[in-house]
Scaffold this motif. Structure first.
Motif, PDB file in Angstrom:
ATOM      1  N   ALA A 166       0.834  -1.210   0.000  1.00  0.00           N
ATOM      2  CA  ALA A 166       0.000   0.000   0.000  1.00  0.00           C
ATOM      3  C   ALA A 166       0.864   1.254   0.000  1.00  0.00           C
ATOM      4  N   GLY A 167       1.953   1.232   0.762  1.00  0.00           N
ATOM      5  CA  GLY A 167       2.861   2.380   0.775  1.00  0.00           C
ATOM      6  C   GLY A 167       3.521   2.605  -0.568  1.00  0.00           C
ATOM      7  N   ALA A 168       3.883   1.508  -1.249  1.00  0.00           N
ATOM      8  CA  ALA A 168       4.494   1.636  -2.578  1.00  0.00           C
ATOM      9  C   ALA A 168       3.504   2.236  -3.574  1.00  0.00           C
ATOM     10  N   LEU A 169       2.248   1.807  -3.495  1.00  0.00           N
ATOM     11  CA  LEU A 169       1.224   2.363  -4.391  1.00  0.00           C
ATOM     12  C   LEU A 169       0.997   3.848  -4.100  1.00  0.00           C
ATOM     13  N   ILE A 170       0.921   4.199  -2.822  1.00  0.00           N
ATOM     14  CA  ILE A 170       0.744   5.605  -2.448  1.00  0.00           C
ATOM     15  C   ILE A 170       1.939   6.433  -2.918  1.00  0.00           C
TER      16      ILE A 170
END
Length: 216
Positions: free
Chosen positions: A29-33
């Motif tokens: 999720a952090g990578a997508l954000i």
């Protein structure tokens, strides 16, 4: 390759798998954000730089019109040399109506933007501005890297928290299973110590009531 991966996962406890799964989900999720943040921030910075270079070229064009009308190349050179390109432009080239270069300043590298120099509907020349988006790339990349680092830390922290919580449940269930095995072998049936977790407290109280009913 697949066998070794399955073997590694099989060696993990349920609580460890839960912590690893949560950490992986938070990291993804952090990578997508981070990716979305990079795209949006980069787009905004590029648009801001483009707007600024358009403003500068329009201002420069209005300053050079008198010299272009008189075909005064010396004044064109002096005006362009005295003019500061600013951070939005790395270089500028002045062309006449036929497209022949008249004078340049700065470094002619980067994305090229063309702006016509006009007055009263007549075209007297053309400005070629060269835009450098390196700063936009650098700022966007730094911010995205910061988001990734924060996501990695949050991933580790959340994974550890879930692992510790799941470990409490797993340990309590294992203790109950051991007590039931001992009871089946003839030992008195007892329960583990009252756990600190609220969820386990409810389970512990329920098991305590069942045990007291069986003793009556």
């Amino acid at each position: 390759m697949n066998t070794s991966r399955l073997t590694f996962l099989d060696q993990l406890s349920t609580s460890q798998r839960a912590g690893l799964l949560v950490a992986f989900v938070v990291l993804i999720a952090g990578a997508l954000i981070s990716g979305v943040t990079y795209v949006q921030l980069h787009s905004q910075l590029v648009q801001r730089i483009s707007d600024e270079q358009n403003r500068q070229l329009q201002h420069l064009g209005s300053l050079l019109i008198p010299n272009l009308i008189r075909a005064d190349r010396i004044s064109l050179n002096l005006s362009l040399n005295d003019w500061e390109t600013g951070p939005a432009l790395s270089g500028v080239r002045v062309l006449d109506k036929s497209g022949s270069p008249l004078t340049t300043t700065g470094t002619l590298e980067g994305a090229r933007v063309v702006h016509d120099i006009t007055q009263d509907g007549s075209v007297y020349g053309r400005l070629e501005g060269y835009v450098d988006f390196t700063e936009a790339d650098r700022v966007s990349g730094r911010f995205a890297a910061l988001v990734i680092m924060m996501s990695a830390g949050l991933s580790l922290l959340s994974g550890l928290m879930v692992w510790r919580l799941a470990e409490r449940y797993s340990r309590y269930i294992s203790q109950i299973e051991e007590r039931l095995v001992d009871w089946h072998k003839g030992s008195p049936l007892t329960l583990p110590d009252n756990p600190a977790s609220p969820g386990l407290k409810s389970l512990h109280h329920t098991l305590t009531r069942i045990l007291n009913l069986n003793k009556q």
